[in-house]
Design a protein around this motif. Structure first.
Motif, PDB file in Angstrom:
ATOM      1  N   TRP A   1       0.837  -1.205   0.000  1.00 49.01           N
ATOM      2  CA  TRP A   1       0.000   0.000   0.000  1.00 49.01           C
ATOM      3  C   TRP A   1       0.872   1.255   0.000  1.00 49.01           C
ATOM      4  CZ3 TRP A   1      -3.714  -1.787   4.511  1.00 49.01           C
ATOM      5  CH2 TRP A   1      -4.521  -2.812   4.032  1.00 49.01           C
ATOM      6  N   VAL A   2       1.907   1.233   0.838  1.00 47.57           N
ATOM      7  CA  VAL A   2       2.803   2.402   0.905  1.00 47.57           C
ATOM      8  C   VAL A   2       3.515   2.595  -0.430  1.00 47.57           C
ATOM      9  CG1 VAL A   2       4.853   3.356   2.012  1.00 47.57           C
ATOM     10  CG2 VAL A   2       3.110   2.220   3.398  1.00 47.57           C
ATOM     11  N   ASP A   3       3.976   1.492  -1.039  1.00 45.23           N
ATOM     12  CA  ASP A   3       4.653   1.598  -2.338  1.00 45.23           C
ATOM     13  C   ASP A   3       3.731   2.194  -3.396  1.00 45.23           C
ATOM     14  OD1 ASP A   3       7.009   0.557  -1.390  1.00 45.23           O
ATOM     15  OD2 ASP A   3       6.555  -1.510  -1.985  1.00 45.23           O
TER      16      ASP A   3
END
Length: 577
Positions: free
Chosen positions: A11-13
């Motif tokens: 998700w962060v990527d």
């Protein structure tokens, strides 16, 4: 508990990718603006002989502080100059000053807002907790993708790390202003602005300046970390000394940072009440200094203004005459410096230091936009599988004919642990094998899981490594490695094989210098990461005779300058055109 793992990393990527693609023009503008400001500041601080700036800083230290501080400033700065770190010191001072200015511009308004609004305080406080407790290294990862490698991500990471004390102490100082004074100003009909600027801020000034002082110290503490993404200065000198195990040079650069820290700390503590403020009004002194600085800076900025050459057909103009490198002091960097000298590029071109991770992040960013970029490359590496790249031809042979990766063990390891030694001695694989593991890791697999996958699917090769080797029966084997993608792959594969044979394996990630030193002094058992004869030549020669060389575990490596295939150049000689 067998709950499926939350894909937080993915998700962060995805979020970072979206931010990078959406706001890229904004990030480019910020990068250009900050780089321009810093370059001009470095040029301004470097005008004239070093003694000129030393005397100016000493006189300012004398005005604000005691005679002892002034004498320390003079002697300390002269010592830095004598040791040969003056240019790096100028870069560091410029980086810290830039970070502190941004910290003040951001921190004081947010502190004022938090002091005037309880809801704002409740929102800001946990964010500040997050900013102060999150490891500073983490800030560098998105900064590289947003702003590229260089000084900009270093400054912004420093600001994120250093701004909380300014916000907290500005809020605290204003809230601690006596309530009876606030009631008196309200009784006299003062507006909110008059109350803030004529009562609260003046009374809170000591606390606010204490916050600024702490921010200065935190920004200075970030200079070594910022060097990992290419920020110049004393931090890069410390990082270079660490990677090469040069204790003396590391001490020299470290003591230079300490001297600068003490000078900035003492001066910033006395800005509000300078020692000679009763003789020469501080408003006059600060106004004159600010005026001279602004005029001089404007003159430098005008003289340094350069036309935009990014649309030029000259490859040097397109990449700003920069080659994106890796760790300072790495053998690949030394080979690149030699190539630049051999091909006559030293005068116009710059080799940007940073780290392998920063280099690949910069390559990813440029490749996705089909922008020109030149990086220091080596195979095996996952980037050649993921991107369509090519080596620039090297007709002068500056990079040599390729290398092998050797396995080294500590003295006496064969007698102490013959089974593990035999496995390490028989370990040998091809570049394509290594790249298979590297690609899996790059695609998101944990290194140990990618290694286990490879070992499971290559039982024939693994059988050759373990043939005739004794079982481990719980014996410990300590492997050290440097955090290059290639060495992460090979070390984890070897570790997995040793574990399957009954050994208890301990992995330890270090820099290249400590990796060799660990095997040489016996604090580590072995490594499978010695690139020879070029990359690790200095370390190998330094500790030669203190370890056993079991020979190559991989052949067919290559070093050189690497570019995307869409770039219309084929040789290092083309960079001279």
């Amino acid at each position: 508990m067998n709950f499926p793992k939350i894909p937080l990393a993915q998700w962060v990527d995805h979020l970072v990718d979206w931010i990078t693609n959406t706001f890229d023009p904004v990030f480019n503008a910020i990068t250009g603006f900050i780089e321009g400001l810093l370059d001009n500041l470095v040029t301004l601080l470097g005008i004239g002989p070093s003694i000129l700036l030393i005397l100016i800083i000493t006189l300012f230290a004398l005005y604000t502080s005691r005679w002892g501080v002034a004498i320390f400033t003079l002697v300390g700065l002269l010592l830095i100059d004598n040791l040969g770190y003056w240019n790096a010191t100028v870069d560091t001072i410029a980086l810290v000053l830039s970070s502190v200015v941004l910290t003040i511009v951001i921190g004081i308004p947010f502190g004022i807002w938090a002091s005037q609004n309880d809801t704002a305080k409740r929102i800001i406080t946990p964010i500040l907790d997050f900013m102060q407790t999150m490891p500073a290294f983490v800030y560098l990862i998105p900064s590289i993708l947003f702003f590229g490698i260089g000084v900009v991500p270093g400054i912004l990471a420093s600001v994120i790390f250093a701004v909380p004390p300014t916000i907290r102490l500005t809020n605290l100082g204003i809230r601690e202003v006596p309530k009876d004074l606030i009631e008196a100003t309200e009784a006299f009909g003062s507006t909110t602005g008059q109350k803030l600027f004529k009562v609260q801020l003046p009374l809170a000034a000591p606390t606010i300046l204490a916050g600024v002082n702490q921010s200065i110290m935190l920004a200075l503490s970030m200079v070594v970390i910022a060097s990992l993404v290419g920020a110049p200065g004393l931090g890069a000198e410390v990082y270079r000394a660490v990677t090469q195990i040069k204790v003396g040079e590391g001490f020299e650069a470290g003591i230079s940072i300490v001297i600068i820290a003490i000078i900035l700390d003492r001066i910033s503590q006395n800005l509000r009440k300078p020692l000679f403020g009763n003789i020469i009004n501080k408003k006059i002194v600060y106004s004159v200094l600010a005026g001279l600085l602004i005029v001089a800076y404007a003159a430098v900025a005008i003289s340094q203004a350069k036309p935009d050459k990014t649309s030029s057909k000259n490859v040097g103009d397109q990449v700003n005459y920069e080659i994106t490198g890796i760790d300072p002091g790495a053998g690949l960097m030394k080979s690149t410096e030699k190539a630049m000298k051999d091909y006559g590029l030293k005068k116009d071109w710059t080799l940007k230091e940073g780290s392998a991770a920063a280099m690949t992040a910069e390559l990813k960013k440029a490749y996705e936009k089909k922008e020109p970029i030149i990086v220091t490359g080596w195979t095996p590496h996952w980037m050649f599988s993921k991107y369509d790249l090519k080596y620039l031809k090297d007709p002068k042979g500056s990079y040599g004919k390729g290398e092998s990766i050797h396995t080294l063990t500590k003295k006496g390891f064969k007698q102490e642990n013959p089974g593990a030694n035999k496995i390490l001695d028989q370990f040998f694989w091809k570049p394509s094998d290594m790249e298979e593991v590297m690609v899996d890791v790059q695609d998101g697999a944990q290194p140990e899981k990618a290694a286990a996958k490879w070992v499971k699917s290559h039982k024939q090769e693994v059988g050759k490594w373990t043939k005739g080797a004794q079982k481990g029966n719980g014996k410990e084997v300590k492997l050290v490695y440097v955090a290059w993608e290639s060495e992460i792959a090979s070390t984890n594969v070897v570790a997995k094989v040793l574990e399957q044979q009954g050994y208890k394996v301990k992995l330890q990630q270090v820099e290249a210098g400590p990796m060799f030193a660990g095997v040489a002094d016996g604090s580590a058992d072995a490594m499978v990461a010695a690139w020879l004869p070029t990359t690790h030549k200095d370390y190998y020669n330094k500790y030669k005779g203190k370890f056993e060389d079991l020979g190559p575990n991989l052949k067919g490596t290559k070093l050189g300058l690497t570019v995307p295939k869409y770039m219309p150049i084929d040789s290092i000689e083309d960079l001279k055109k």
